[in-house]
Scaffold this motif. Structure first.
Motif, short mmCIF file in Angstrom:
data_model
loop_
_atom_site.label_atom_id
_atom_site.label_comp_id
_atom_site.label_asym_id
_atom_site.label_seq_id
_atom_site.Cartn_x
_atom_site.Cartn_y
_atom_site.Cartn_z
N TYR A 159 43.23 23.18 17.21
CA TYR A 159 43.35 21.62 17.37
C TYR A 159 44.77 21.36 18.11
CZ TYR A 159 39.52 21.36 14.22
OH TYR A 159 38.26 21.56 13.50
N PHE A 160 45.76 22.12 18.17
CA PHE A 160 47.02 21.76 18.85
C PHE A 160 47.29 22.46 20.06
CE2 PHE A 160 48.53 20.49 14.35
CZ PHE A 160 48.02 19.26 14.34
N THR A 161 47.28 23.63 19.93
CA THR A 161 47.60 24.50 21.01
C THR A 161 46.79 24.61 22.16
OG1 THR A 161 48.78 26.21 19.55
CG2 THR A 161 48.62 26.96 21.76
N ALA A 162 45.37 24.71 21.95
CA ALA A 162 44.33 24.94 23.01
C ALA A 162 44.26 23.48 23.98
CB ALA A 162 43.01 25.11 22.37
N PRO A 163 44.49 22.40 23.15
CA PRO A 163 44.46 21.13 24.16
C PRO A 163 45.71 20.68 24.73
CG PRO A 163 44.44 20.53 21.62
CD PRO A 163 44.24 22.17 21.92
N LEU A 164 46.65 21.35 24.15
CA LEU A 164 48.05 21.25 24.93
C LEU A 164 47.87 22.01 26.22
CD1 LEU A 164 51.00 20.07 24.82
CD2 LEU A 164 51.42 22.24 23.76
N ALA A 165 47.35 23.01 26.17
CA ALA A 165 46.98 23.79 27.59
C ALA A 165 45.83 23.47 28.32
CB ALA A 165 46.69 25.28 27.04
N GLY A 166 44.99 22.42 27.84
CA GLY A 166 43.96 22.00 28.71
C GLY A 166 42.83 22.88 28.64
N ALA A 167 42.80 23.98 27.64
CA ALA A 167 41.89 25.00 27.46
C ALA A 167 40.62 24.29 26.81
CB ALA A 167 42.45 26.09 26.52
N THR A 168 39.52 25.19 27.01
CA THR A 168 38.26 24.77 26.23
C THR A 168 38.22 25.51 24.84
OG1 THR A 168 37.17 24.52 28.35
CG2 THR A 168 35.89 24.81 26.37
N THR A 169 37.79 24.72 24.10
CA THR A 169 37.65 25.45 22.79
C THR A 169 36.20 25.44 22.26
OG1 THR A 169 39.68 24.69 21.89
CG2 THR A 169 38.18 25.31 20.35
N ILE A 170 35.69 26.69 22.07
CA ILE A 170 34.39 26.74 21.30
C ILE A 170 34.39 26.97 19.94
CG2 ILE A 170 32.16 28.25 21.61
CD1 ILE A 170 33.42 27.11 24.44
#
Length: 320
Positions: free
Chosen positions: A219-230
């Motif tokens: 919820y925090f780290t992945a969007p900070l990186a601009g990554a895609t969360t499945i």
């Protein structure tokens, strides 16, 4: 500049506008859409008289709406409180009253579970995400998504302001709400981003429910990186063969869960038949990982690094 948690989505919408932020089955949302929809929710919450610092409950399974709820609540200046949809209603009622929660964000599919809650004496007055009449003030998601946000700006918050409350299990007494500031959550997001070297090309599996602090990674780290969360649908967590198939199809690069989920995958997920060479980090915590299972998994995925993460909910994860 990223100084509070809501900056994460706004900055990623500017930098990675059309990147898929979250995917849940056939549904997905870009960073631009996440920024827009969370602002729409925030504006509606403010119209419901949600004030800075107010606690707002999230009663949702893992789904795209849960991400919109997290950032929408914080954009309204409020504090999100994740509630476990499978917990006994008496516990949920206790948390509502303990935090003074007047508004709950949910979806229609949770109404059957929530009906017994409405018969209990709680502080709850409003539900967002509900199409049906439930004897309380309600607002549907479709109405939220029709909101004009041309003049909307997120409520200004400081790093020291409260962002979210996560409750302990209560196994040694009443559950206790652990209060985290924007600074606390953002420190974790920035440090874990740096440590694990996430990039916009990573694909993160979101297995942990929102009320479990492991979820802060997706919820925090992945969007900070601009990554895609499945987002892993609940049904897949109960069928290891389907879960391993999903990991292969989505080319997951990051996995983070309790060891039990990995043991189930190892034992019943037909991992030998899957091409999971995309996985580069396996993070686990929350309980002991028996060495025989960990060793077997490391042999199956020699390209991946394995990380045993530890840290009480009071301080996010702190050691590895």
């Amino acid at each position: 500049m990223t100084s509070v948690l809501t900056d994460i989505v706004q900055n990623s919408a500017a930098r990675y506008a059309e990147n898929t932020a979250y995917k849940d089955g056939a549904s997905s949302i870009t960073y631009t859409e996440l920024d827009q929809k969370s602002s729409q929710l925030a504006k509606r919450l403010i119209e419901f008289k949600v004030k800075p610092g107010n606690r707002v409950g999230i009663y949702l399974p893992r789904c795209i709406e849960s991400v919109i709820a997290v950032y929408g609540i914080m954009k309204a200046g409020a504090v999100f409180v994740p509630l476990d949809p499978i917990a006994p209603m008496v516990r949920t009622a206790f948390l509502l009253n303990d935090c003074g929660i007047h508004l709950l964000v949910t979806v229609n599919s949770q109404l059957r579970k929530l009906k017994p809650l409405l018969e209990l004496k709680t502080s709850l007055q409003t539900m967002v995400g509900v199409d049906h009449e439930v004897g309380q003030s309600t607002l549907s998601w479709s109405a939220v998504y029709q909101t004009d946000t041309a003049d909307f700006q997120p409520v200004s918050r400081k790093p020291e302001d409260l962002a979210y409350v996560m409750y302990t299990s209560g196994s040694t007494g009443d559950p206790k709400g652990i209060m985290h500031t924007h600074k606390s959550g953002l420190h974790y997001a920035k440090l874990s981003l740096q440590l694990y070297e996430l990039s916009p090309f990573d694909r993160v599996a979101s297995h942990a429910p929102l009320h479990f602090d492991i979820s802060t990674f997706s919820y925090f780290t992945a969007p900070l990186a601009g990554a895609t969360t499945i987002i892993i649908p609940e049904a897949y967590t109960k069928v290891p063969v389907s879960l391993s198939d999903l990991l292969e199809k989505e080319k997951i690069t990051f996995w983070y869960s309790v060891p039990l989920a990995l043991i189930q995958l190892l034992s019943n997920g037909l991992l030998e038949e899957r091409d999971l060479s995309s996985i580069r980090w396996v993070l686990f915590g929350g309980e002991v990982f028996p060495p025989k299972y960990l060793t077997a998994l490391m042999r199956l995925w020699p390209q991946a690094r394995f990380c045993n993460v530890y840290g009480p909910a009071e301080i996010n994860q702190c050691t590895y």
